[in-house]
Design an enzyme around this catalytic site. Structure first.
Site, PDB file in Angstrom:
ATOM      1  N   GLY A 193      -8.627  19.013  47.742  1.00 12.94           N
ATOM      2  CA  GLY A 193      -8.884  17.771  48.451  1.00 12.94           C
ATOM      3  C   GLY A 193      -8.756  16.552  47.564  1.00 12.94           C
ATOM      4  O   GLY A 193      -8.361  16.623  46.396  1.00 12.94           O
ATOM      5  N   HIS A 194      -9.091  15.404  48.148  1.00 16.55           N
ATOM      6  CA  HIS A 194      -9.032  14.119  47.448  1.00 16.55           C
ATOM      7  C   HIS A 194     -10.406  13.481  47.533  1.00 16.55           C
ATOM      8  O   HIS A 194     -11.006  13.416  48.607  1.00 16.55           O
ATOM      9  CB  HIS A 194      -7.982  13.224  48.101  1.00 16.55           C
ATOM     10  CG  HIS A 194      -7.611  12.026  47.280  1.00 16.55           C
ATOM     11  ND1 HIS A 194      -8.499  11.000  47.008  1.00 16.55           N
ATOM     12  CD2 HIS A 194      -6.436  11.697  46.679  1.00 16.55           C
ATOM     13  CE1 HIS A 194      -7.887  10.089  46.277  1.00 16.55           C
ATOM     14  NE2 HIS A 194      -6.642  10.488  46.057  1.00 16.55           N
ATOM     15  N   ALA A 195     -10.885  13.002  46.395  1.00 14.24           N
ATOM     16  CA  ALA A 195     -12.242  12.459  46.369  1.00 14.24           C
ATOM     17  C   ALA A 195     -12.405  11.215  47.225  1.00 14.24           C
ATOM     18  O   ALA A 195     -13.513  10.901  47.677  1.00 14.24           O
ATOM     19  CB  ALA A 195     -12.645  12.144  44.926  1.00 14.24           C
ATOM     20  N   ALA A 196     -11.313  10.493  47.489  1.00 18.47           N
ATOM     21  CA  ALA A 196     -11.436   9.211  48.178  1.00 18.47           C
ATOM     22  C   ALA A 196     -10.720   9.175  49.519  1.00 18.47           C
ATOM     23  O   ALA A 196     -10.696   8.122  50.161  1.00 18.47           O
ATOM     24  CB  ALA A 196     -10.897   8.090  47.283  1.00 18.47           C
TER      25      ALA A 196
END
Length: 398
Positions: A231-234
């Site tokens: 995933g992507h943190a933002a």
């Protein structure tokens, strides 16, 4: 090494590299791709220790054949007086000298950057290191994993349960690419001013540069970005999601993409303006819920069908390939990216460099055997056959 090609952008440039491992050889291989003559100084007997990492490629190391095509290898004992003089004679004819030995090792051998620049004002000197020429860690060993740890790269890589380093040596690669760009810019400046340059590139600084987003999150929002696996943190949704027969990666970068995903792919207009999903900010706050929702919808389609629907809607998506999938990837095949490259143990397949000029193909020369060009390079420097034989007898060359 093949005939010179005046259409290549760096034809006529000579690089002398006292290099080993990954970072410096990556920089010089790209210079060689672009037409520079790269002379690689290697240890007598052993050579670049990357030659011995594995035996995967016809008995040769995968790192070495990746990073050292189109170069010339000379085997020299740089600790001997005769060997040092050979290197200095090569540098006297060069445009660029690059080294990534241990801290101060080059200077102890007589190849200090300041001294070389004083003797050869047009020379571009690149000193590569782990942590730079100053600071409390300048003397420390700096392998890729260690630099990833020191910079915090590992703290933002992996799953919530397990931190991990990246699967490729990104700190080495970052330093190699910044060395490459600094060499090109220094040569461009020399064309305008006539002056060479001394440039310092460290693995630590190069990796820190790549960590801008998580650094600023901590500096100004006091947030350590979480490890979120694929995933992507933002950004949410931005992850791998299950299909009826596998999985697919989906990356929705903005609220327009969310609208396309819900309306055009899943035909769920009721979810577009849902108060818990309508903006990326609230989707990040409700990450688990959003990922579960998207997964429940992706499961309704096969991977192939969903991939087509996502592409038609303009929603970014990708297959989750392994190395076998990469080797068979149609982007490489249809664009004819593979070439044959010679090695001492026979030809191998190699991928063209990423920079694709419209009027000339980058050089794809052979991977040299250890010391393969020793005699020819010494002959260029004016050593006679008898002198070369004497140097070999006393161990100054290999």
């Amino acid at each position: 090494m093949g005939q010179p090609n005046s259409d290549l952008p760096l034809d006529g440039i000579t690089v002398v590299a006292l290099e080993q491992a990954v970072a410096a050889p990556l920089a010089t291989r790209h210079l060689a791709d672009m037409g520079a003559r790269v002379i690689k100084i290697e240890r007598v007997g052993e050579g670049d220790f990357a030659r011995h990492y594995d035996q995967a490629v016809h008995g040769q190391a995968s790192h070495f054949v990746w990073l050292n095509r189109s170069k010339e290898s000379i085997a020299v004992d740089v600790k001997s007086e005769s060997g040092r003089q050979i290197v200095l004679d090569l540098v006297a004819r060069a445009d660029v000298f690059l080294q990534n030995l241990a801290p101060d090792a080059a200077a102890r051998l007589g190849f200090g950057a300041e001294e070389l620049r004083e003797e050869f004002p047009r020379l571009v000197v690149i000193d590569m290191s782990g942590y730079g020429s100053a600071g409390p860690r300048r003397e420390r060993k700096a392998y890729d994993m260690l630099v990833q740890a020191e910079t915090g790269m590992i703290s933002v890589t992996g799953t919530p349960e397990t931190a991990t380093k990246t699967g490729i040596p990104v700190s080495d690669i970052a330093a190699g690419m910044y060395a490459l760009t600094s060499i090109l810019s220094a040569l461009f400046r020399r064309e305008r001013t006539g002056k060479g340059a001394l440039v310092e590139v460290s693995m630590f600084d190069s990796t820190v540069e790549w960590l801008g987003h998580p650094m600023y999150m901590k500096m100004y929002a006091d947030k350590q970005i979480p490890r979120v696996g694929l995933g992507h943190a933002a950004i949410v949704p931005y992850d791998s999601y299950p299909t009826s027969d596998g999985e697919i990666l989906i990356g929705v970068q903005n609220d327009r993409g969310w609208r396309a995903l819900m309306m055009d792919v899943f035909e769920r207009e009721d979810l577009v303006d849902h108060p818990r999903y309508r903006t990326n900010i609230v989707r990040v706050e409700n990450r688990g819920e959003v990922d579960e929702l998207v997964g429940s919808l992706t499961r309704l389609y096969s991977t192939a069908d969903l991939d087509q629907r996502l592409a038609a809607a303009g929603v970014p998506a990708a297959a989750l390939n392994d190395m076998a999938g990469l080797l068979e990837h149609p982007q490489l095949e249809k664009r004819a990216r593979w070439r044959s490259v010679g090695t001492e143990n026979g030809p191998i397949d190699a991928v063209l460099p990423p920079m694709t000029y419209s009027d000339v193909e980058m050089r794809m020369g052979d991977v040299p055997a250890l010391g393969q060009q020793t005699d020819s390079l010494l002959a260029e420097l004016g050593r006679t056959g008898d002198q070369i034989a004497d140097l070999r007898r006393d161990g100054s060359i290999g």
